[in-house]
Design an enzyme around this catalytic site. Structure first.
Site, PDB file in Angstrom:
ATOM      1  N   ILE A  96      82.770  23.017  77.253  1.00  0.00           N
ATOM      2  CA  ILE A  96      82.272  24.126  76.439  1.00  0.00           C
ATOM      3  C   ILE A  96      81.238  24.840  77.307  1.00  0.00           C
ATOM      4  CG2 ILE A  96      80.679  22.554  75.265  1.00  0.00           C
ATOM      5  CD1 ILE A  96      80.718  24.456  72.860  1.00  0.00           C
ATOM      6  N   TYR A  97      81.553  26.067  77.686  1.00  0.00           N
ATOM      7  CA  TYR A  97      80.693  26.827  78.583  1.00  0.00           C
ATOM      8  C   TYR A  97      80.562  28.264  78.099  1.00  0.00           C
ATOM      9  CZ  TYR A  97      80.819  23.032  81.935  1.00  0.00           C
ATOM     10  OH  TYR A  97      80.670  21.810  82.544  1.00  0.00           O
ATOM     11  N   GLY A 106      72.934  31.859  70.837  1.00  0.00           N
ATOM     12  CA  GLY A 106      73.486  31.022  69.780  1.00  0.00           C
ATOM     13  C   GLY A 106      75.001  30.891  69.825  1.00  0.00           C
ATOM     14  N   GLY A 108      76.878  29.032  71.871  1.00  0.00           N
ATOM     15  CA  GLY A 108      77.304  27.635  71.987  1.00  0.00           C
ATOM     16  C   GLY A 108      77.384  26.949  70.635  1.00  0.00           C
ATOM     17  N   ASN A 135      71.335  15.660  81.391  1.00  0.00           N
ATOM     18  CA  ASN A 135      71.376  16.936  80.676  1.00  0.00           C
ATOM     19  C   ASN A 135      70.767  16.743  79.283  1.00  0.00           C
ATOM     20  OD1 ASN A 135      71.913  19.478  79.686  1.00  0.00           O
ATOM     21  ND2 ASN A 135      74.058  19.483  80.328  1.00  0.00           N
ATOM     22  N   TYR A 142      73.569  18.413  70.842  1.00  0.00           N
ATOM     23  CA  TYR A 142      74.613  17.690  70.122  1.00  0.00           C
ATOM     24  C   TYR A 142      74.030  16.783  69.041  1.00  0.00           C
ATOM     25  CZ  TYR A 142      77.848  19.638  73.464  1.00  0.00           C
ATOM     26  OH  TYR A 142      78.596  20.518  74.209  1.00  0.00           O
TER      27      TYR A 142
END
Length: 172
Positions: A96-97, A106, A108, A135, A142
């Site tokens: 996911i980039y 926002g 992402g 990271n 998450y």
């Protein structure tokens, strides 16, 4: 901001390779050994590698558009395409980039919500992903979205063995 999603086809290969390389380099180049990083790019983001992933019936790449401008992409894996054998009721969010031009808007979070809905529509028990152990911003992102660590696995950037946290979101 209006986001739209388009599943990628073989006709999108060149654009997919370009955005894959650009976003990965932007996110991780400065954090890795240059020689190992170059090895990884040549292996993971070659035209032939991405083409084979794109043609895999259990892998799905999606472009993300913000007001008709390419803002990012994501990749989902199911069944045997998953990077860990977690079964038919698990869906992996492998990538996911968001491009640099669309960071801090926002996007992402909106992509993640779309992916969660896709996983639910596929009647998956959980959505999972791997996050590099260094990271911490991604880990917090998450965790804020309900994911929990359930293990680790090794990930190589060239010859450099790195550890990823495996995180999952229960959907049932």
């Amino acid at each position: 901001m209006n986001l739209s999603y388009k599943i990628c086809s073989i006709e999108d290969l060149d654009v997919l390779v370009k955005i894959s390389l650009t976003t990965f380099v932007s996110a991780f180049e400065k954090l890795n050994n240059p020689d190992d990083f170059k090895l990884h790019l040549n292996k993971a983001f070659s035209i032939s590698k991405i083409k084979s992933e794109l043609l895999n019936k259990n892998s799905f790449f999606y472009f993300v558009f913000s007001d008709n401008m390419l803002a990012g992409y994501f990749k989902l894996n199911q069944k045997e395409a998953q990077t860990e054998p977690l079964g038919d009721k698990a869906l992996e969010l492998e990538r996911i980039y968001v491009t640099d031009d669309f960071q801090k808007q926002g996007i992402g979070a909106k992509i993640l919500q779309e992916v969660i809905e896709m996983a639910k529509q596929k009647h998956m028990d959980y959505l999972w992903l791997g996050v590099w152990e260094h990271n911490t911003a991604a880990m917090r992102f998450y965790e804020r979205n309900g994911f929990e660590k359930f293990g680790t696995h090794a990930f190589y950037i060239g010859t450099d063995k790195q550890i990823e946290w495996l995180m999952k979101l229960d959907l049932v």
